[in-house]
Scaffold this motif. Structure first.
Motif, short mmCIF file in Angstrom:
data_model
loop_
_atom_site.label_atom_id
_atom_site.label_comp_id
_atom_site.label_asym_id
_atom_site.label_seq_id
_atom_site.Cartn_x
_atom_site.Cartn_y
_atom_site.Cartn_z
N GLU A 34 19.18 0.54 45.54
CA GLU A 34 19.99 0.05 46.58
C GLU A 34 19.37 -0.42 48.04
O GLU A 34 19.36 -1.46 48.66
CB GLU A 34 21.12 0.53 46.77
N ARG A 35 18.46 0.65 48.36
CA ARG A 35 17.54 0.34 49.65
C ARG A 35 16.71 -0.68 49.65
O ARG A 35 16.50 -1.32 50.54
CB ARG A 35 17.06 1.65 50.00
N SER A 36 16.20 -0.76 48.48
CA SER A 36 14.94 -1.78 48.04
C SER A 36 15.65 -3.56 48.46
O SER A 36 15.23 -4.28 48.98
CB SER A 36 14.30 -1.80 47.10
N LYS A 37 16.82 -3.45 47.65
CA LYS A 37 17.55 -4.70 47.74
C LYS A 37 18.12 -5.16 48.91
O LYS A 37 18.06 -6.30 49.41
CB LYS A 37 18.64 -4.62 46.48
N ALA A 38 18.53 -4.07 49.70
CA ALA A 38 19.04 -4.24 50.92
C ALA A 38 17.85 -4.79 52.09
O ALA A 38 18.00 -5.66 52.91
CB ALA A 38 19.64 -3.00 51.49
N TYR A 39 16.60 -4.32 51.76
CA TYR A 39 15.68 -4.69 52.57
C TYR A 39 15.22 -6.16 52.32
O TYR A 39 14.79 -6.94 53.00
CB TYR A 39 13.98 -3.98 52.28
N GLN A 40 15.37 -6.59 50.96
CA GLN A 40 14.91 -8.09 50.47
C GLN A 40 16.06 -8.93 51.08
O GLN A 40 15.71 -9.99 51.53
CB GLN A 40 15.15 -7.95 49.00
N GLU A 41 17.34 -8.49 51.01
CA GLU A 41 18.28 -9.35 51.49
C GLU A 41 18.19 -9.59 53.04
O GLU A 41 18.55 -10.82 53.45
CB GLU A 41 19.72 -8.81 51.03
N LEU A 42 17.91 -8.31 53.67
CA LEU A 42 17.75 -8.69 55.08
C LEU A 42 16.70 -9.45 55.51
O LEU A 42 16.64 -10.26 56.56
CB LEU A 42 17.63 -7.30 55.75
N THR A 43 15.50 -9.27 54.94
CA THR A 43 14.31 -10.15 55.22
C THR A 43 14.56 -11.56 54.99
O THR A 43 14.33 -12.46 55.68
CB THR A 43 13.00 -9.58 54.71
N ASP A 44 15.36 -11.75 53.79
CA ASP A 44 15.61 -13.44 53.54
C ASP A 44 16.64 -13.91 54.54
O ASP A 44 16.27 -15.00 54.86
CB ASP A 44 16.40 -13.41 52.12
N ALA A 45 17.59 -12.95 54.79
CA ALA A 45 18.52 -13.40 55.81
C ALA A 45 17.82 -13.90 57.24
O ALA A 45 18.30 -14.72 57.87
CB ALA A 45 19.64 -12.39 56.07
N LEU A 46 17.05 -12.83 57.65
CA LEU A 46 16.22 -13.21 58.88
C LEU A 46 15.44 -14.40 58.83
O LEU A 46 15.31 -15.17 59.76
CB LEU A 46 15.26 -12.02 59.19
N PHE A 47 14.73 -14.85 57.77
CA PHE A 47 13.91 -15.89 57.55
C PHE A 47 14.76 -17.18 57.37
O PHE A 47 14.26 -18.21 58.04
CB PHE A 47 12.90 -15.59 56.48
N GLY A 48 15.87 -16.97 56.92
CA GLY A 48 16.90 -18.07 56.68
C GLY A 48 17.92 -18.21 57.64
O GLY A 48 18.97 -18.65 57.32
N MET A 49 18.09 -17.69 58.74
CA MET A 49 19.09 -17.35 59.75
C MET A 49 19.66 -18.82 60.17
O MET A 49 20.80 -18.90 59.98
CB MET A 49 18.75 -16.40 60.70
N SER A 50 18.92 -19.66 60.26
CA SER A 50 19.36 -20.75 60.90
C SER A 50 20.21 -21.66 59.79
O SER A 50 21.25 -22.16 60.16
CB SER A 50 18.22 -21.77 61.44
N ASP A 51 19.77 -21.53 58.60
CA ASP A 51 20.34 -22.16 57.59
C ASP A 51 21.74 -21.68 57.20
O ASP A 51 22.61 -22.04 56.76
CB ASP A 51 19.64 -22.09 56.40
N LEU A 52 21.88 -20.21 57.21
CA LEU A 52 23.02 -19.51 57.15
C LEU A 52 23.93 -19.69 57.99
O LEU A 52 25.19 -20.03 57.61
CB LEU A 52 22.88 -18.15 57.21
N VAL A 53 23.47 -19.96 59.28
CA VAL A 53 24.44 -20.34 60.56
C VAL A 53 24.98 -21.71 60.25
O VAL A 53 26.33 -22.14 60.29
CB VAL A 53 23.88 -20.38 61.96
#
Length: 598
Positions: free
Chosen positions: A197-216
């Motif tokens: 669970e912690r590893s998946k959380a790391y992955q999702e968080l880094t994905d979100a940081l790199f794609g933050m503008s697209d998420l917004v």
């Protein structure tokens, strides 16, 4: 053929052997520290009891007083020395591990995004190495010290009472071996779940940081936060459950320590009743049990975290897969070999400094995970100064072929050579190739330092010269601090075309004979693309160019145009030949905005 993986040397035992005497000294100091703690309480118990009997003269308790002070100071000094020696060995060991990890990952940098998710890579570089440090400091040393105390304690008891020594050996063995195994077995599944669970959380968080503008922009920020919060809560629930289990295990262990103290007190009382020892020693035998059994408990609790260390060891071992023998081998005991390899690489780099013909002879490669050929029977001859374009759909094998050309991968079949020298030499390829890719990284330092990444010892005049060549001289001179102006993170101060020109200036400073262009104009507007291409062909004249692209702008400048499909060459020739002989090429060229052709 592909080099065999030479990463069988582990990440634990080789380093333990290399620093064996340091860790043994630390373990002995740790055992001596525990012994001093036991002797301090043993002597204190006797001193308190003797003092309670109101001796007629202070000299009657003078020796115990001196011993209490001696053991008290000795415990602190020896514990400091134990930590000094242990941490020194562990930090030196971790330093060597970091070098080894870098040597394993660095040759894979060209494909690192395809081999590692960013979150996994961050965990590998930060958490896993720290976990290995904890193996030695929190598992190996406490366990060795506890075993030494266990053996010494049983021998001392055996000298006094063999039967009772056997009983305490079983009791202490349960605390040291059986109880940790039970605790580990009951928590193993939960620990694995928490790690996942912690590893998946790391992955999702880094994905979100790199794609933050697209998420917004897509309005998915709330959905991501909700999903991430739920995953974090699940991990927190598992972690809380683990903490409760640890608390219960610790409570049971302390009860067992209390039971051991009671047993020791009863046995010592029996010795007093038999007049084998004086009554003033009764408290001593009861108190000495505290630090000894507590050492067993601490060593046992460290064993419970062993699965976390196993996961880290597995990931570190996986990081060395498909790495060349030079990059993957361990530092330990290899200093002479490293020096020899460095000399050989320098000689190879000197021999190839002026480049030579690039030759691919029936090259084939497949990734073990897919068991399908990514590149199959590719032959190519590019003379020094030649220009070749590689085109094809995504997944056609272009990037794999580029990695084979620059030596990041070794062919399963065939060979790739420059001037007759194989490029897969574990690092010599870095003196041959320069790469201009889609998104060159610009560091948050000065403009001059970013350009000097191509050659760190370049003077400011040399930096100015290459920036003038790529058409950035006037722009940089207009900045507030000129070449000392900071780039800002990822080069946000500059536009996409300007970032590519800075990367091109780096390449000019490198002055390598072969330049690999991995879709450097992707994402640029047509005018900027047109100007950048003009600049590239002008300043890179005389160098061998291998250009990966998806469209046909600029093909008239290329000596050969190669189309790839499913890892093989489907069409090849010069622009004029393809235009004359292939209707498909003519159709593709017409569809690709021929009006922008330079």
């Amino acid at each position: 053929m592909r080099a065999t993986d030479n990463s069988s040397q582990g990440w634990f035992l080789p380093y333990l052997k290399h620093y064996f005497w340091a860790f043994l000294a630390a373990a002995l100091l740790g055992a001596l520290s525990i012994g001093c703690a036991g002797a301090l309480l043993f002597t204190s118990g006797h001193l308190i009891t003797r003092s309670a009997l109101k001796p007629e003269n202070i000299l009657m308790v003078y020796v115990p007083i001196v011993l209490v002070r001696t053991f008290g100071f000795s415990k602190a000094v020896i514990q400091y020395l134990e930590r000094l020696v242990g941490h020194d060995a562990a930090l030196r060991l971790v330093s060597r591990m970091r070098v080894r990890l870098y040597r394993a990952v660095e040759p894979q940098a060209l494909m690192i995004r395809s081999k590692f998710r960013t979150g996994d890579l961050l965990g590998l570089l930060a958490e896993d190495i720290e976990q290995l440090q904890n193996i030695y400091l929190k598992l190996v040393l406490p366990a060795l010290s506890a075993l030494l105390i266990y053996a010494a304690g049983i021998l001392a008891l055996g000298w006094m009472d063999g039967t009772f020594a056997l009983l305490m050996a079983l009791y202490g063995g349960f605390l040291l071996f059986i109880a940790p195994a039970i605790s580990l077995g009951t928590s193993l599944a939960k620990r694995r779940t928490f790690k996942q669970e912690r590893s998946k959380a790391y992955q999702e968080l880094t994905d979100a940081l790199f794609g933050m503008s697209d998420l917004v922009l897509s309005g998915r920020t709330g959905h991501f936060l909700s999903t991430f919060t739920q995953r974090h809560k699940r991990a927190a629930m598992v972690e809380n459950s683990l903490r409760r289990n640890e608390w219960r295990s610790h409570w049971i262990a302390q009860c067992l320590v209390g039971g051991g103290i009671v047993i020791m007190t009863v046995w010592a009382g029996g010795l007093v009743a038999q007049n084998r020892i004086e009554a003033t020693w009764l408290a001593s035998f009861a108190l000495v049990t505290f630090p000894l059994l507590d050492a067993f408990v601490r060593a046992g609790e460290a064993v419970v975290h062993a699965p976390e260390y196993q996961d880290s060891l597995r990931r570190l071992k996986d990081s060395e897969k498909d790495t060349s023998a030079l990059a993957a081998r361990s530092d330990a005991g290899q200093a002479a070999d490293d020096a020899a390899d460095t000399k050989e690489e320098q000689a190879t780099a000197q021999r190839l400094s002026h480049g030579g013909d690039l030759l691919l002879n029936n090259v084939s490669y497949c990734y073990a995970a897919t068991q399908e050929w990514s590149v199959r029977n590719i032959s190519l001859h590019v003379p020094q100064g030649g220009k070749v374009a590689l085109l094809g759909r995504s997944g056609a094998g272009k990037s794999t072929l580029l990695n084979l050309i620059q030596g990041a991968l070794q062919p399963d079949e065939g060979s790739v050579t420059v001037a007759g020298v194989p490029v897969f030499t574990g690092g010599a390829y870095s003196s041959l190739f320069a790469v201009l890719n889609q998104q060159p990284y610009l560091f948050d330092t000065t403009v001059a330092n970013n350009i000097r990444l191509g050659r760190p010892d370049a003077s400011l005049d040399e930096v100015r010269a290459v920036t003038e060549q790529v058409g950035l001289g006037a722009l940089i001179d207009s900045l507030p601090e000129g070449y000392d102006t900071r780039m800002q993170e990822t080069g946000l101060r500059f536009s996409g075309g300007e970032r590519q020109r800075i990367a091109l200036a780096r390449i000019l400073l490198q002055n390598h004979p072969i330049v690999l262009l991995d879709e450097p104009t992707v994402g640029l507007d047509p005018l900027t693309e047109h100007e950048l291409m003009q600049t590239m062909f002008r300043v890179l004249k005389g160098k061998t160019l291998i250009w990966i692209t998806h469209h046909l702008t600029g093909m008239k400048h290329m000596d050969e145009v190669i189309f790839m499909e499913q890892g093989t060459i489907s069409m090849r020739g010069s622009h004029d030949e393809l235009w004359r002989d292939h209707a498909r090429y003519r159709n593709l060229y017409k569809l690709d905005h021929p009006g922008l052709e330079i």
